[in-house]
Design a protein around this motif. Structure first.
Motif, mmCIF file in Angstrom:
data_model
loop_
_atom_site.group_PDB
_atom_site.id
_atom_site.type_symbol
_atom_site.label_atom_id
_atom_site.label_comp_id
_atom_site.label_asym_id
_atom_site.label_seq_id
_atom_site.Cartn_x
_atom_site.Cartn_y
_atom_site.Cartn_z
ATOM 1 N N HIS A 280 -5.717 2.832 -5.344
ATOM 2 C CA HIS A 280 -7.204 2.937 -4.864
ATOM 3 C C HIS A 280 -7.904 4.082 -5.029
ATOM 4 C CE1 HIS A 280 -4.873 2.675 -1.456
ATOM 5 N NE2 HIS A 280 -5.080 3.464 -0.938
ATOM 6 N N LYS A 281 -6.821 5.510 -5.283
ATOM 7 C CA LYS A 281 -7.567 6.856 -5.207
ATOM 8 C C LYS A 281 -7.980 7.067 -6.503
ATOM 9 C CE LYS A 281 -5.047 8.233 -0.824
ATOM 10 N NZ LYS A 281 -3.888 7.106 -0.623
ATOM 11 N N SER A 282 -8.064 8.331 -6.419
ATOM 12 C CA SER A 282 -8.000 8.847 -8.363
ATOM 13 C C SER A 282 -8.263 7.787 -9.097
ATOM 14 C CB SER A 282 -7.512 9.969 -8.468
ATOM 15 O OG SER A 282 -6.248 10.082 -8.652
ATOM 16 N N MET B 11 8.549 12.447 -5.600
ATOM 17 C CA MET B 11 6.877 12.833 -5.088
ATOM 18 C C MET B 11 5.998 11.464 -4.654
ATOM 19 S SD MET B 11 3.824 14.648 -5.758
ATOM 20 C CE MET B 11 1.920 14.327 -6.228
ATOM 21 N N ASP B 12 5.450 11.979 -3.765
ATOM 22 C CA ASP B 12 4.214 11.055 -3.305
ATOM 23 C C ASP B 12 2.866 11.154 -3.828
ATOM 24 O OD1 ASP B 12 2.367 9.233 -2.489
ATOM 25 O OD2 ASP B 12 2.412 9.393 0.532
ATOM 26 N N MET B 13 2.665 10.755 -4.737
ATOM 27 C CA MET B 13 1.672 11.228 -5.902
ATOM 28 C C MET B 13 -0.003 10.289 -5.336
ATOM 29 S SD MET B 13 2.019 10.527 -9.441
ATOM 30 C CE MET B 13 2.131 8.536 -10.242
ATOM 31 N N ALA B 14 0.168 9.724 -4.725
ATOM 32 C CA ALA B 14 -1.533 8.757 -4.337
ATOM 33 C C ALA B 14 -2.167 9.531 -4.823
ATOM 34 C CB ALA B 14 -0.840 8.217 -2.514
ATOM 35 N N HIS B 15 -2.449 10.552 -4.245
ATOM 36 C CA HIS B 15 -4.192 11.456 -4.186
ATOM 37 C C HIS B 15 -4.420 11.716 -6.009
ATOM 38 C CE1 HIS B 15 -6.713 12.361 -0.885
ATOM 39 N NE2 HIS B 15 -5.611 11.843 -0.073
ATOM 40 N N ILE B 16 -3.307 11.828 -6.802
ATOM 41 C CA ILE B 16 -3.771 12.444 -7.551
ATOM 42 C C ILE B 16 -2.948 11.813 -9.345
ATOM 43 C CG2 ILE B 16 -3.706 14.931 -6.929
ATOM 44 C CD1 ILE B 16 -0.573 15.007 -8.400
ATOM 45 N N SER C 188 0.726 -1.136 0.509
ATOM 46 C CA SER C 188 0.042 0.332 -0.488
ATOM 47 C C SER C 188 1.015 1.536 -0.258
ATOM 48 C CB SER C 188 -1.050 -0.218 0.980
ATOM 49 O OG SER C 188 -2.130 0.336 1.067
ATOM 50 N N GLY C 189 -0.157 2.704 0.312
ATOM 51 C CA GLY C 189 0.803 4.052 -0.403
ATOM 52 C C GLY C 189 1.765 3.504 1.156
ATOM 53 N N SER C 190 2.070 3.513 2.621
ATOM 54 C CA SER C 190 2.570 4.283 3.889
ATOM 55 C C SER C 190 3.846 2.637 3.816
ATOM 56 C CB SER C 190 2.054 3.422 4.504
ATOM 57 O OG SER C 190 0.966 4.669 4.992
ATOM 58 N N PRO C 191 3.635 1.386 3.228
ATOM 59 C CA PRO C 191 4.633 1.014 2.738
ATOM 60 C C PRO C 191 5.855 1.231 1.919
ATOM 61 C CG PRO C 191 2.908 -1.219 2.672
ATOM 62 C CD PRO C 191 2.024 0.710 2.991
ATOM 63 N N ALA C 192 5.139 1.176 0.770
ATOM 64 C CA ALA C 192 5.753 2.432 -0.436
ATOM 65 C C ALA C 192 7.075 3.612 0.002
ATOM 66 C CB ALA C 192 5.404 2.821 -1.492
ATOM 67 N N ASN C 193 6.393 4.467 0.485
ATOM 68 C CA ASN C 193 7.180 5.307 1.321
ATOM 69 C C ASN C 193 8.230 4.630 2.358
ATOM 70 O OD1 ASN C 193 5.582 6.904 -0.092
ATOM 71 N ND2 ASN C 193 4.330 8.045 1.741
ATOM 72 N N PHE C 194 8.115 4.081 2.860
ATOM 73 C CA PHE C 194 9.350 3.504 3.915
ATOM 74 C C PHE C 194 10.025 2.215 3.224
ATOM 75 C CE2 PHE C 194 10.916 1.486 7.782
ATOM 76 C CZ PHE C 194 10.527 2.926 8.704
ATOM 77 N N LEU D 167 0.575 11.202 6.952
ATOM 78 C CA LEU D 167 1.733 10.490 8.185
ATOM 79 C C LEU D 167 2.530 10.037 7.617
ATOM 80 C CD1 LEU D 167 -0.909 8.354 10.095
ATOM 81 C CD2 LEU D 167 0.286 10.130 11.332
ATOM 82 N N SER D 168 3.343 9.575 6.152
ATOM 83 C CA SER D 168 4.423 8.736 6.284
ATOM 84 C C SER D 168 5.720 9.379 5.748
ATOM 85 C CB SER D 168 3.487 7.262 5.181
ATOM 86 O OG SER D 168 3.151 7.992 3.978
ATOM 87 N N HIS D 169 5.175 11.059 5.598
ATOM 88 C CA HIS D 169 5.795 11.759 5.807
ATOM 89 C C HIS D 169 6.976 12.157 6.378
ATOM 90 C CE1 HIS D 169 3.032 12.829 1.592
ATOM 91 N NE2 HIS D 169 3.524 11.084 1.646
HETATM 92 N N1 PLP Z 1 0.245 9.065 0.550
HETATM 93 C C1 PLP Z 1 -0.851 9.900 0.308
HETATM 94 C C2 PLP Z 1 -0.385 11.000 0.591
HETATM 95 C C3 PLP Z 1 -1.679 9.418 1.150
HETATM 96 O O1 PLP Z 1 -2.746 10.290 0.649
HETATM 97 C C4 PLP Z 1 -2.085 7.959 1.818
HETATM 98 C C5 PLP Z 1 -3.495 7.965 2.180
HETATM 99 O O2 PLP Z 1 -4.209 8.388 3.014
HETATM 100 C C6 PLP Z 1 -0.918 7.449 1.577
HETATM 101 C C7 PLP Z 1 0.088 7.853 1.327
HETATM 102 C C8 PLP Z 1 -1.563 6.113 2.198
HETATM 103 O O3 PLP Z 1 -1.661 5.351 1.977
HETATM 104 P P1 PLP Z 1 -2.177 3.818 2.325
HETATM 105 O O4 PLP Z 1 -2.887 4.522 3.414
HETATM 106 O O5 PLP Z 1 -2.424 2.555 1.683
HETATM 107 O O6 PLP Z 1 -0.696 3.142 3.461
#
Ligand code: PLP
Length: 433
Positions: A234-236, A205-210, A97-103, A127-129
């Motif tokens: 799973h977002k946009s 860049m964490d482009m999760a939202h966009i 998911s997004g948080s593991p990817a960032n870490f 949070l993960s930033h």
């Molecule tokens: N990065 C951004 C910018 C997010 O908004 C989110 C979740 O909302 C995540 C990472 C984390 O994604 P996940 O909840 O899949 O770990």
């Protein structure tokens, strides 16, 4: 072998209720969407049964010929969806998911206690930033790395790049992170690249939202300036729940990102990939190449603009004055009301959105704003006209909340009930003073 309703009526009934809730409500949470039936079919398939630690062609288990084919297809589609040259960019599609990817990125390119700078959580960051409070290092990122967040200019609601530059010059981070969970504008990637280069930092860049908007080229393209780009799926982008990491193939600051990131994902932080998710992701990325997908992403942005414009017309303070993407951040403090109460009242009317801190907020539990997103209802076919109606509904909910909080006017049964609900705090999950 029984189907779910026979094998487990309890879980089956919970799923039925959740499906009905999703169907009946106006879903405005900016990070949510409705994925396609085809994606769900892949996610619910036999791919879930297979172990495949490693990468295509280099697995620790047998029987992976089709899984290899699938993961290679997914990688190719991901690079194509974001218009990337396979010679210049690589990808890992295994992050859970997004948080593991960032870490995984952080552990790939940083040593413990190296310095990072991301957007502060109360100003829209994730949070993960690297979020931390004066009392507590809240996320793993701030526990294992030294975090000095950058912030918005509170008078404009835009990232304060001058301050970021000054702080970076003193703090000398090894990584600067662009991207946010609640920022309605594009990031200034050229400016951030300059700042990163001046202090010899990586730019991610964490482009999760966009990410859906990036794939459809309706917002600025982070790949032109960043070394690494992470995203949820799973977002946009409208795929299954998962994550991806894109990295430059040429070494950056002496680091071979391909080796470092692939090793950080496995064996560094993960075991077997979720192949059912990778299957769903491949399907989603095929959708992403269609003209319908581009039309959808354009509609997401224009619906969001229509919503923001209507809210401004109704007298609301919208952070940064509007939006360039899929979300609007409304500052409710001028109305003497908070986001927590409005979230609850709207929830009672099946309008789902979330309370959100706005620049200058004192409390994260009772923040002064709400975040409203357009991706999910755009998937369900809403256009500008319906989003204007949504703004009017939200306005009604805010008015009821204000009335109820002050125990002033209003005499309908619903208003009487709402007065009781809001004044007694019993509906609020967080402690509210
Ligand atoms: N990065 C951004 C910018 C997010 O908004 C989110 C979740 O909302 C995540 C990472 C984390 O994604 P996940 O909840 O899949 O770990």
């Amino acid at each position: 072998d029984h189907g779910l309703s026979e094998a487990d009526p309890e879980v089956s009934s919970i799923i039925k209720k959740e499906k009905e809730r999703q169907f009946k409500s106006l879903e405005l949470i900016a990070s949510e969407n409705f994925t396609s039936r085809a994606v769900m079919e892949a996610v619910g398939s036999c791919l879930a049964n297979k172990y495949s630690e490693g990468l295509p062609g280099k697995r620790y288990y047998g029987g992976n010929e089709y899984i290899d084919e699938l993961e290679i297809l997914c990688q190719k589609r991901a690079l194509a969806a974001f218009h990337l040259d396979e010679k210049k960019w690589g990808i890992n599609v295994q992050p859970l998911s997004g948080s593991p990817a960032n870490f995984e990125v952080y552990t790939a390119i940083l040593n413990p206690h190296d310095r990072i700078m991301g957007l502060d959580l109360p100003h829209g960051g994730h949070l993960s930033h690297g979020f931390m409070t004066p009392k507590r290092r809240v996320s793993g990122t701030s526990i294992y790395f030294e975090s000095m967040p950058y912030r918005l200019d509170e008078s404009t609601g835009l990232v304060d790049y001058d301050m970021l530059e000054k702080t970076a010059t003193l703090f000398r981070p090894k990584l600067i992170i662009a991207g946010a969970s609640a920022y309605p504008r594009d990031f200034d990637y050229p400016r951030m690249r300059k700042i990163a280069d001046a202090v010899r930092a990586f730019l991610m860049m964490d482009m999760a939202h966009i990410s859906g908007l990036v794939a459809a080229s309706v917002v600025a393209n982070p790949f032109e300036y960043c070394d690494i780009v992470t995203t949820t799926t799973h977002k946009s982008l409208r795929g299954p729940r998962g994550g991806m990491i894109f990295f430059k193939k040429d070494p950056v600051l002496g680091v071979d990102l391909e080796i470092a990131i692939n090793n950080a994902v496995f064996p560094g932080l993960q075991g077997g990939p979720h192949n059912h998710t990778i299957g769903g992701l491949a399907v989603c990325l095929k959708h992403a190449e269609s003209p319908e997908f581009k039309a959808y992403q354009n509609q997401v942005v224009s619906n969001c603009r229509a919503l923001a414009n209507r809210l401004v017309e109704l007298g609301y303070t919208v952070v940064s004055g509007g939006t360039d993407n899929h979300l609007v951040l409304v500052d409710l403090r001028p109305l003497g009301i908070d986001g927590a109460r409005v979230e609850k009242i709207l929830d009672m009317a099946s309008i789902t959105l979330n309370k959100n801190s706005v620049p200058g907020d004192k409390s994260a539990l009772v923040p002064g704003g709400i975040r409203i997103g357009s991706p999910a209802m755009t998937t369900r076919g809403f256009k500008e006209k319906e989003f204007i109606a949504i703004a009017d509904f939200i306005h009604e909910g805010v008015q009821i909340t204000i009335d109820a909080k002050g125990l002033v006017s209003g005499s309908s049964k619903l208003q009487e009930f709402l007065k009781f609900a809001v004044s007694s705090d019993f509906l609020l999950t967080d402690k509210v003073s």
